[in-house]
Design an enzyme around this catalytic site. Structure first.
Site, PDB file in Angstrom:
ATOM      1  N   LYS A  82      62.160  13.925 -18.649  1.00 28.47           N
ATOM      2  CA  LYS A  82      60.798  13.734 -19.320  1.00 28.47           C
ATOM      3  C   LYS A  82      61.842  15.440 -20.192  1.00 28.47           C
ATOM      4  CE  LYS A  82      56.721  12.162 -18.157  1.00 28.47           C
ATOM      5  NZ  LYS A  82      56.275  11.697 -19.228  1.00 28.47           N
TER       6      LYS A  82
ATOM      7  N   LYS B 115      61.464  -0.824 -16.858  1.00 27.38           N
ATOM      8  CA  LYS B 115      59.903  -1.234 -16.406  1.00 27.38           C
ATOM      9  C   LYS B 115      58.978  -1.443 -17.260  1.00 27.38           C
ATOM     10  CE  LYS B 115      58.094   2.773 -15.689  1.00 27.38           C
ATOM     11  NZ  LYS B 115      57.697   4.047 -14.389  1.00 27.38           N
TER      12      LYS B 115
ATOM     13  N   LYS C  75      56.501   1.159 -19.748  1.00 30.46           N
ATOM     14  CA  LYS C  75      57.336   2.448 -21.275  1.00 30.46           C
ATOM     15  C   LYS C  75      56.498   2.270 -22.623  1.00 30.46           C
ATOM     16  CE  LYS C  75      61.262   2.962 -18.888  1.00 30.46           C
ATOM     17  NZ  LYS C  75      61.634   4.146 -18.576  1.00 30.46           N
TER      18      LYS C  75
HETATM   19  P1  TYM Z   1      51.954   6.529 -12.487  1.00 28.63           P
HETATM   20  O1  TYM Z   1      50.790   6.625 -12.837  1.00 28.63           O
HETATM   21  O2  TYM Z   1      53.055   6.707 -13.214  1.00 28.63           O
HETATM   22  O3  TYM Z   1      51.734   5.189 -11.423  1.00 28.63           O
HETATM   23  C1  TYM Z   1      50.687   4.270 -10.945  1.00 28.63           C
HETATM   24  C2  TYM Z   1      51.771   3.414  -9.589  1.00 28.63           C
HETATM   25  O4  TYM Z   1      51.792   1.884 -10.606  1.00 28.63           O
HETATM   26  C3  TYM Z   1      53.510   2.494  -9.511  1.00 28.63           C
HETATM   27  N1  TYM Z   1      53.917   1.231 -10.906  1.00 28.63           N
HETATM   28  C4  TYM Z   1      55.143   0.200 -11.326  1.00 28.63           C
HETATM   29  N2  TYM Z   1      54.950  -0.300 -10.224  1.00 28.63           N
HETATM   30  C5  TYM Z   1      56.002  -1.055  -9.990  1.00 28.63           C
HETATM   31  N3  TYM Z   1      56.376  -1.279 -12.087  1.00 28.63           N
HETATM   32  C6  TYM Z   1      56.572  -0.785 -12.557  1.00 28.63           C
HETATM   33  N4  TYM Z   1      56.366  -1.221 -14.199  1.00 28.63           N
HETATM   34  C7  TYM Z   1      55.721   0.223 -12.519  1.00 28.63           C
HETATM   35  N5  TYM Z   1      54.798   1.146 -13.164  1.00 28.63           N
HETATM   36  C8  TYM Z   1      53.770   1.870 -12.250  1.00 28.63           C
HETATM   37  C9  TYM Z   1      53.367   3.089  -9.607  1.00 28.63           C
HETATM   38  O5  TYM Z   1      54.883   2.998  -8.602  1.00 28.63           O
HETATM   39  C10 TYM Z   1      52.900   3.794  -8.663  1.00 28.63           C
HETATM   40  O6  TYM Z   1      53.106   3.499  -7.580  1.00 28.63           O
HETATM   41  N6  TYM Z   1      53.979  10.433  -9.323  1.00 28.63           N
HETATM   42  C11 TYM Z   1      52.518   9.318  -9.476  1.00 28.63           C
HETATM   43  C12 TYM Z   1      51.181   9.210  -8.833  1.00 28.63           C
HETATM   44  C13 TYM Z   1      51.277   9.959  -7.772  1.00 28.63           C
HETATM   45  C14 TYM Z   1      51.245   9.742  -6.457  1.00 28.63           C
HETATM   46  C15 TYM Z   1      50.862  10.968  -5.649  1.00 28.63           C
HETATM   47  C16 TYM Z   1      51.335   8.853  -6.306  1.00 28.63           C
HETATM   48  C17 TYM Z   1      50.798  12.177  -7.512  1.00 28.63           C
HETATM   49  N7  TYM Z   1      50.604  11.766  -7.053  1.00 28.63           N
HETATM   50  C18 TYM Z   1      50.734  11.026  -4.109  1.00 28.63           C
HETATM   51  C19 TYM Z   1      51.506   8.413  -4.720  1.00 28.63           C
HETATM   52  C20 TYM Z   1      50.899   9.496  -4.193  1.00 28.63           C
HETATM   53  C21 TYM Z   1      52.721   8.369 -10.476  1.00 28.63           C
HETATM   54  O7  TYM Z   1      53.675   8.988 -11.605  1.00 28.63           O
HETATM   55  O8  TYM Z   1      52.155   7.268 -10.892  1.00 28.63           O
END
Ligand code: TYM
Length: 329
Positions: free
Chosen positions: A111, A194, A197
């Site tokens: 970031k 992934k 993006k």
């Molecule tokens: P976020 O919003 O970026 O993504 C949500 C969920 O989707 C999964 N994900 C993927 N998994 C596999 N391949 C991909 N290409 C892919 N893109 C997204 C992410 O791994 C995620 O599980 N920090 C978290 C949100 C969050 C959270 C939490 C999650 C905030 N507090 C507490 C679990 C527990 C996030 O930004 O996810």
């Protein structure tokens, strides 16, 4: 019953990375665990979204959760910012989180490169807010994709550290969960990294059939196998990852054999992937439309979820306040 917590940021429609990395597990886990699934709207503020975008995206994700099969009768579905207890725990965890360790988190470093003019404290403490989301309900399992591994490691560190500092066994250490045997990374369609993006490398759960086909047929490949039983280059492995998650075992093995004997045709492979993804997405897309049009229902579900989540969070927070030396409330 063991508790499961997870969330997704409201930054637009859910894509296949979100689905296979997280939501598919949510749907399965709701039958066996005490599940709480939320929309991480506080986390989305690190990039300063417009209020109208937050409102729209939050509603969209709520509708998409329901369309995927998360049931408000089985799981608690809520909006993060409705449960203020999380913020108090976030503050306590921040008091025991060190600058050096937060600066070393890869997503923070990414970031810093992406938005050098807005390296805010929220970005730095993103992992402590995420830990607070999880620990406030004493969750033991967290369904997330591979990209969240480092944040999950931090959540374990902060749980352990709190317990050690105060000599208590307040927080269990939460483990990542994935429906396969290992954490999943859904690749992008442009052959780089992934899914998620950019718009061009994503397929959304809301995507129309023609658009899904077009995107899959355009996915990056190479000029074909150079012999028999060759290792798959990354762009081809990516296509096989899609087969693996969206198609049947037989289909996967059929194309794997074709790859190994050198007779594979990428056009056929892509057509199969497009077909299987379309069959998966079509019913979800129709349900998203239905739920999106029922804002009264969406608001009711969010209010009900907030009440249940608040109850669970308040219980933990009373205990935490007492451990720290504050009045329970
Ligand atoms: P976020 O919003 O970026 O993504 C949500 C969920 O989707 C999964 N994900 C993927 N998994 C596999 N391949 C991909 N290409 C892919 N893109 C997204 C992410 O791994 C995620 O599980 N920090 C978290 C949100 C969050 C959270 C939490 C999650 C905030 N507090 C507490 C679990 C527990 C996030 O930004 O996810």
């Amino acid at each position: 019953m063991e508790t499961v917590v997870s969330g997704i940021r409201p930054t637009g429609n859910l894509h296949l990375g979100n689905y296979f990395g997280a939501v598919k597990s949510f749907v399965q886990m709701q039958h066996e665990y005490n599940c709480l699934f939320f929309i991480a709207d506080w986390h989305s503020l690190t990039t300063r979204p417009k209020p109208e975008d937050i409102i729209r995206s939050t509603r969209t994700i709520l509708a998409e959760y329901l369309a995927c099969g998360i049931s408000p009768e089985k799981a608690t579905i809520y909006i993060q910012s409705d449960v203020k207890e999380v913020l108090e725990l976030y503050l306590y965890l921040n008091m025991n989180a060190y600058l050096g360790e937060l600066e070393r988190v890869t997503t923070f470093k990414d970031k810093v490169r992406q938005q050098p003019n807005n390296v805010n404290a929220g970005l730095l403490t993103y992992p402590t807010l995420m830990a607070a989301d999880i620990l406030i309900h004493k969750a033991v399992k967290v369904p997330v994709g591979k990209d969240q591994e480092q944040n999950m490691e931090k959540a374990r560190v902060y749980a352990r550290r709190f317990n050690t500092i105060y000599g208590v066994e307040c927080f269990p250490e939460p483990a990542s969960f994935s429906f396969g045997d290992k954490a999943l990374k859904v690749p992008g369609l442009d052959g780089s990294g992934k899914m998620g993006k950019s718009d061009g490398n994503c397929i959304y759960l809301f995507e129309e059939e023609a658009s899904i086909r077009k995107k899959v047929m355009r996915a990056v490949t190479d000029s074909g196998p150079t012999g028999q039983n060759q290792p798959k280059p990354e762009v081809i492995q990516n296509l096989f990852t899609f087969l693996d998650i969206a198609s049947s075992r037989d289909t996967y093995e059929y194309f794997d054999e074709k790859w190994n004997d050198g007779s594979i045709r990428y056009g056929d492979l892509k057509k199969q992937i497009a077909e299987d993804l379309t069959n998966l997405i079509a019913p979800i897309r129709e349900k998203i439309k239905e739920f999106m049009s029922d804002t009264v229902l969406l608001d009711k579900i969010a209010r009900h979820g907030a009440e249940k989540a608040h109850e669970s969070a308040a219980k933990t927070l009373r205990e935490v306040r007492e451990i720290i030396g504050f009045r329970p409330e």
